[in-house]
Design a protein around this motif. Structure first.
Motif, short mmCIF file in Angstrom:
data_model
loop_
_atom_site.label_atom_id
_atom_site.label_comp_id
_atom_site.label_asym_id
_atom_site.label_seq_id
_atom_site.Cartn_x
_atom_site.Cartn_y
_atom_site.Cartn_z
N THR A 152 0.86 -1.18 0.00
CA THR A 152 0.00 0.00 0.00
C THR A 152 0.90 1.24 0.00
N PRO A 153 0.34 2.43 -0.20
CA PRO A 153 1.17 3.65 -0.09
C PRO A 153 1.90 3.73 1.25
N MET A 154 1.24 3.33 2.35
CA MET A 154 1.93 3.35 3.65
C MET A 154 3.05 2.32 3.67
N GLY A 155 2.81 1.16 3.06
CA GLY A 155 3.86 0.15 2.99
C GLY A 155 5.05 0.63 2.19
N LEU A 156 4.79 1.29 1.06
CA LEU A 156 5.90 1.85 0.26
C LEU A 156 6.70 2.85 1.09
N TRP A 157 6.01 3.70 1.83
CA TRP A 157 6.71 4.69 2.66
C TRP A 157 7.57 3.99 3.70
N ALA A 158 7.01 2.97 4.37
CA ALA A 158 7.76 2.30 5.43
C ALA A 158 8.99 1.59 4.87
N VAL A 159 8.85 0.88 3.75
CA VAL A 159 10.00 0.18 3.18
C VAL A 159 11.02 1.20 2.66
N HIS A 160 10.54 2.32 2.12
CA HIS A 160 11.45 3.37 1.68
C HIS A 160 12.31 3.86 2.85
N GLU A 161 11.69 4.04 4.01
CA GLU A 161 12.44 4.46 5.19
C GLU A 161 13.48 3.41 5.60
N VAL A 162 13.10 2.15 5.52
CA VAL A 162 14.02 1.06 5.87
C VAL A 162 15.21 1.05 4.93
N LEU A 163 14.95 1.18 3.63
CA LEU A 163 16.03 1.15 2.64
C LEU A 163 16.98 2.33 2.82
N ILE A 164 16.43 3.50 3.10
CA ILE A 164 17.27 4.67 3.34
C ILE A 164 18.15 4.44 4.56
N ASP A 165 17.56 3.87 5.62
CA ASP A 165 18.33 3.59 6.84
C ASP A 165 19.46 2.60 6.57
N GLN A 166 19.27 1.70 5.59
CA GLN A 166 20.29 0.72 5.24
C GLN A 166 21.34 1.29 4.28
N GLY A 167 21.18 2.53 3.88
CA GLY A 167 22.16 3.16 3.00
C GLY A 167 21.93 2.90 1.53
N LEU A 168 20.78 2.34 1.17
CA LEU A 168 20.48 2.09 -0.24
C LEU A 168 19.87 3.34 -0.87
N HIS A 169 20.09 3.49 -2.16
CA HIS A 169 19.51 4.62 -2.88
C HIS A 169 18.10 4.25 -3.31
N ALA A 170 17.12 4.93 -2.77
CA ALA A 170 15.71 4.68 -3.10
C ALA A 170 15.14 5.97 -3.68
N PRO A 171 15.21 6.13 -5.00
CA PRO A 171 14.87 7.43 -5.61
C PRO A 171 13.38 7.72 -5.56
N LEU A 172 13.07 9.00 -5.68
CA LEU A 172 11.70 9.48 -5.81
C LEU A 172 11.54 10.12 -7.18
N PRO A 173 10.32 10.25 -7.69
CA PRO A 173 10.13 10.87 -9.00
C PRO A 173 10.77 12.26 -9.06
#
Length: 547
Positions: free
Chosen positions: A433-454
């Motif tokens: 869901t949109p909330m799930g995307l936001w949560a996983v985005h936060e996790v990936l950023i915390d792990q140092g991965l590049h998670a781009p936005l439009p």
């Protein structure tokens, strides 16, 4: 004429390279240019291996290809033909508008070819610069051995090993030493697509509508000053029944329950509350965690706390604890769920079969062990693992992090059978869901991965944007393309789009470019409508341009 490729698109590149070489031969014949197409193809292979962008050439790329890559990897009979091939490739790309905006000018690239030619000739002349494959390839050609004849190759290698064949053994020793010291290639970080994240207002609304948050909040308040636990750390049956009644759970199990564990839905929520550090056992009592009290009235913070604890619930379900660990293949659900998050996020909110998750877990364990170990798991353990995965996915749906559906199409079912390797695959598909995307985005950023936005690709050339957007959801692709147009003047955007449309032969890339062209003003919109209505005529025009 395709010049940009997604990671791992080796098959797409192979077909595009063949078409490029065919077009190059037509161009070379018409202009009476002499160049070895094998060397031209090798130059394209270098660029694909480097960054998968065949139309981006800088002076540094040319210097690296001629000074290092060709001497090390490419078997060349006549070294003087390599610069000729590079000069021809540069002119071919330039004549077909194939050099992207960040490439060096054609004149600069030709100058770099001339500047790097001495290093190329010196590198090819010194066999110590070769890699092991090229070294033996050169020896085979030098001694007249057909590389396509495996028996002849083996006889030659046997003779070389016994000293019957004259080879440069000092060079071979240097190559072997260098390659033995070369560090193993690290797995590159995944190239994630951009995703659309919800607004703050939408997040507050979604968190407020989460059934799981409501249940966990009520459970935490119910604990209050403490609830007595049994010797094995469970709620007493009266308390468990009281909690089930409060939460509206376990309607089918209350009358037959003899212990708290006979109430599976209530037990799951209790384990979840413990995993989220909302409650904890202390000296025989279940008590609220004081530091979590502030989050009970902050929906987004509470949602994120609960989401982060999901994987840890699996370590307490008990169903898969067959060999001493809550695991099917030696991997706990807490370790396995990040695999699912990454796949779901890469899909950008699109559906992913649960069977793909099971397969990826098997492959991850096999890779870590260096052998196939998943067959050691018995059928009973497999069923328990799948049951617990289903329970956690249901919990995530209750939280509002995922949406669950089923594959109903017969063709899709056949693909699931092949993916699962079993006749009764799980038909469930999962999407964030949109909330799930936001949560996983936060996790990936915390792990140092590049998670781009439009918008992060706004400075790139249009073909690269289209390749990256080819497999994402339409709303994300359109947002990225709109940002790309907004980052330049309408005239410049329309010019680059028109030039790209004149050479692209990919229908999906063409549709994306037409969407962007329609955003460049009235003229662009009219042009996009005309091109959409006459695709076959445009394709014929593209073929003429390519020729």
């Amino acid at each position: 004429m395709r010049l940009v490729f997604a990671p791992g698109d080796d098959q797409g590149y192979a077909g595009a390279r063949d078409r490029l070489i065919d077009a190059f031969l037509v161009w070379a014949r018409r202009r009476r240019v002499s160049a070895d197409v094998f060397l031209v193809a090798a130059a394209l292979d270098y660029k694909y291996a480097l960054d998968r962008r065949l139309g981006r050439w800088t002076r540094a790329h040319v210097a690296d290809a001629l000074g290092m890559w060709f001497p090390r990897h490419v078997t060349v009979l006549d070294a003087d033909e390599v610069p000729e091939a590079f000069h021809a490739l540069i002119d071919f790309l330039g004549d077909h508008d194939g050099l992207d905006p960040r490439s060096s000018s054609r004149a600069e690239l030709h100058a770099q070819v001339r500047d790097s030619t001495p290093a190329l000739l010196d590198g090819i002349a010194d066999e110590r610069n070769y890699d092991l494959g090229k070294f033996w390839g050169v020896q085979l050609r030098r001694h007249g051995v057909d590389p396509a004849d495996p028996r002849a190759v083996q006889r030659f290698l046997d003779r070389a090993r016994t000293g019957e064949v004259d080879i440069d053994r000092a060079a071979l020793a240097e190559i072997t030493r260098r390659e033995s010291q070369t560090p193993s290639r690290q797995v590159p970080a995944p190239e994630l697509p951009p995703v659309l994240l919800p607004s703050a207002a939408d997040m507050v609304t979604a968190a407020g509508e989460s059934v799981a948050l409501d249940l966990l909040r009520r459970l935490t308040v119910w604990v209050r000053a403490g609830r007595r636990l049994t010797r094995d750390g469970r709620l007493t049956l009266p308390d468990a029944l009281s909690l089930a009644d409060l939460l509206g759970l376990d309607q089918l199990y209350r009358d037959s329950a003899r212990t708290a564990t006979d109430l599976p839905e209530t037990s799951l929520m209790l384990h979840w509350a413990k995993a989220a550090r909302l409650v904890r056992p202390v000296h025989g009592l279940l008590v609220p965690v004081k530091s979590a009290a502030k989050d009970l009235h902050r929906p987004i913070e509470l949602w994120r706390r609960v989401f982060g604890s999901v994987g840890r619930i699996g370590d307490h379900l008990g169903g898969t604890d067959v060999f001493g660990a809550p695991s099917l293949f030696g991997m706990s659900l807490a370790d396995a769920f990040p695999i699912l998050w990454l796949e779901l996020y890469a899909a950008g909110g699109g559906p992913v079969p649960v069977e793909l998750f099971h397969r990826l877990v098997r492959e991850a364990v096999n890779d870590s062990c260096g052998c196939v170990v998943d067959d050691l798991a018995g059928d009973a353990e497999g069923r328990l693992w799948r049951r617990d995965v289903t329970a956690l996915l249901d919990a995530l749906e209750l939280l509002g992090a995922v949406e669950l559906g089923e594959v109903l199409d017969s063709d899709e079912h056949d693909r699931l059978v092949e993916l699962a390797g079993r006749d009764d695959p799980d038909p469930t598909v999962v999407s964030l869901t949109p909330m799930g995307l936001w949560a996983v985005h936060e996790v990936l950023i915390d792990q140092g991965l590049h998670a781009p936005l439009p918008g992060e690709l706004a400075d790139e050339d249009i073909e690269y944007v289209c390749v990256r957007m080819a497999d994402v959801r339409a709303a994300v692709a359109e947002a990225e393309l709109d940002a790309w147009v907004a980052a330049r003047t309408q005239v410049d955007a329309a010019d680059e789009l028109s030039r790209f449309l004149a050479r692209t032969d990919d229908p999906l890339h063409r549709d994306l470019a037409l969407h962007a062209l329609a955003r460049t003003g009235a003229t662009g919109l009219a042009t996009a409508k005309r091109l959409r209505s006459t695709p076959s005529a445009q394709h014929r025009e593209d073929e003429l341009r390519l020729g």
